[in-house]
Design a protein around this motif. Structure first.
Motif, PDB file in Angstrom:
ATOM      1  N   THR A  64       0.838  -1.191   0.000  1.00  0.00           N
ATOM      2  CA  THR A  64       0.000   0.000   0.000  1.00  0.00           C
ATOM      3  C   THR A  64       0.875   1.243   0.000  1.00  0.00           C
ATOM      4  O   THR A  64       1.744   1.385   0.861  1.00  0.00           O
ATOM      5  CB  THR A  64      -0.922   0.027   1.237  1.00  0.00           C
TER       6      THR A  64
ATOM      7  N   LYS B 133     -13.341  -9.652   7.512  1.00  0.00           N
ATOM      8  CA  LYS B 133     -12.611  -8.523   8.057  1.00  0.00           C
ATOM      9  C   LYS B 133     -13.557  -7.346   8.230  1.00  0.00           C
ATOM     10  O   LYS B 133     -14.457  -7.150   7.420  1.00  0.00           O
ATOM     11  CB  LYS B 133     -11.479  -8.143   7.103  1.00  0.00           C
ATOM     12  N   LYS B 134     -13.370  -6.588   9.280  1.00  0.00           N
ATOM     13  CA  LYS B 134     -14.174  -5.397   9.521  1.00  0.00           C
ATOM     14  C   LYS B 134     -13.236  -4.207   9.584  1.00  0.00           C
ATOM     15  O   LYS B 134     -12.201  -4.255  10.230  1.00  0.00           O
ATOM     16  CB  LYS B 134     -14.926  -5.529  10.842  1.00  0.00           C
ATOM     17  N   LYS B 135     -13.581  -3.137   8.878  1.00  0.00           N
ATOM     18  CA  LYS B 135     -12.758  -1.939   8.872  1.00  0.00           C
ATOM     19  C   LYS B 135     -13.582  -0.754   9.351  1.00  0.00           C
ATOM     20  O   LYS B 135     -14.763  -0.654   9.062  1.00  0.00           O
ATOM     21  CB  LYS B 135     -12.252  -1.630   7.459  1.00  0.00           C
ATOM     22  N   ILE B 136     -12.922   0.127  10.052  1.00  0.00           N
ATOM     23  CA  ILE B 136     -13.527   1.397  10.439  1.00  0.00           C
ATOM     24  C   ILE B 136     -12.918   2.448   9.515  1.00  0.00           C
ATOM     25  O   ILE B 136     -11.698   2.538   9.380  1.00  0.00           O
ATOM     26  CB  ILE B 136     -13.240   1.716  11.919  1.00  0.00           C
ATOM     27  N   PHE B 137     -13.771   3.212   8.879  1.00  0.00           N
ATOM     28  CA  PHE B 137     -13.325   4.130   7.838  1.00  0.00           C
ATOM     29  C   PHE B 137     -13.872   5.511   8.129  1.00  0.00           C
ATOM     30  O   PHE B 137     -15.064   5.672   8.388  1.00  0.00           O
ATOM     31  CB  PHE B 137     -13.833   3.627   6.479  1.00  0.00           C
TER      32      PHE B 137
END
Length: 179
Positions: A54, A125-129
């Protein structure tokens, strides 16, 4: 540019890390800003190596991921994918970033590769955005750079959350969320 190699469920020798950095630094010519970050995540799943690279460059994220039995092959595949993203969006990036680093672009990818999409609907998967304020065109460019099919952002005028997504016919659509 700062490089950060993170390993999960795997120990890499220093020589392997040096080989990875040697390959990744080939893209330095496009990211001429000292604030650019490159995060390389290497993990192992059964007999396969998963590599995720990334780049965070002036508010944009360019990302690629590959799974392979060989570490360096996975790194090469990720770099080829990032190279394709830059090639595909080089004029948009140059305009948006007001940067000439992408103008004299030469591809490092010699063979086009086909990437298959997953069709399983399993949340792994869990993402906080946090949605940043940006224009619709900028959100579409960011979505394409990430290789995602949708992108969440805030409208800069109303600060309300919006979603832009790519339709099956290849066009884009915008969802404005109201109160």
């Amino acid at each position: 540019m700062t490089y950060n190699i993170i390993t999960k469920k795997l120990n890499l020798a220093d020589s392997s890390k040096e080989k990875i950095l040697d390959k990744v630094t080939r893209l330095d010519k496009f990211f001429n800003d000292d604030s650019t970050e490159c995060k390389i995540i290497v993990s192992e799943l059964k007999d396969d190596i998963i590599v995720e690279i990334t780049f965070r460059y002036k508010g944009f994220i360019i990302r690629a991921e590959d799974t392979n039995r060989d570490l360096l092959t996975a790194v090469d595949n990720c770099l080829a994918a990032i190279d394709r993203q830059i090639r595909k969006n080089k004029t948009k990036l140059s305009k948006r970033l007001r940067d000439s680093g992408f103008d004299k672009y030469e591809s490092i990818d010699t063979q086009p590769r086909h990437v298959e999409e997953e069709t399983e609907f399993k949340i792994i998967k869990k993402k906080i955005f946090s949605a940043k304020p940006m224009m619709v065109e900028e959100a579409i460019l960011q979505m394409n750079m990430l290789g995602h099919s949708f992108f969440i952002f805030n409208d800069p005028d109303t600060m309300s959350p919006n979603i832009v997504y790519k339709r099956k016919d290849g066009n884009y659509a915008l969802i404005e969320l109201g109160e």
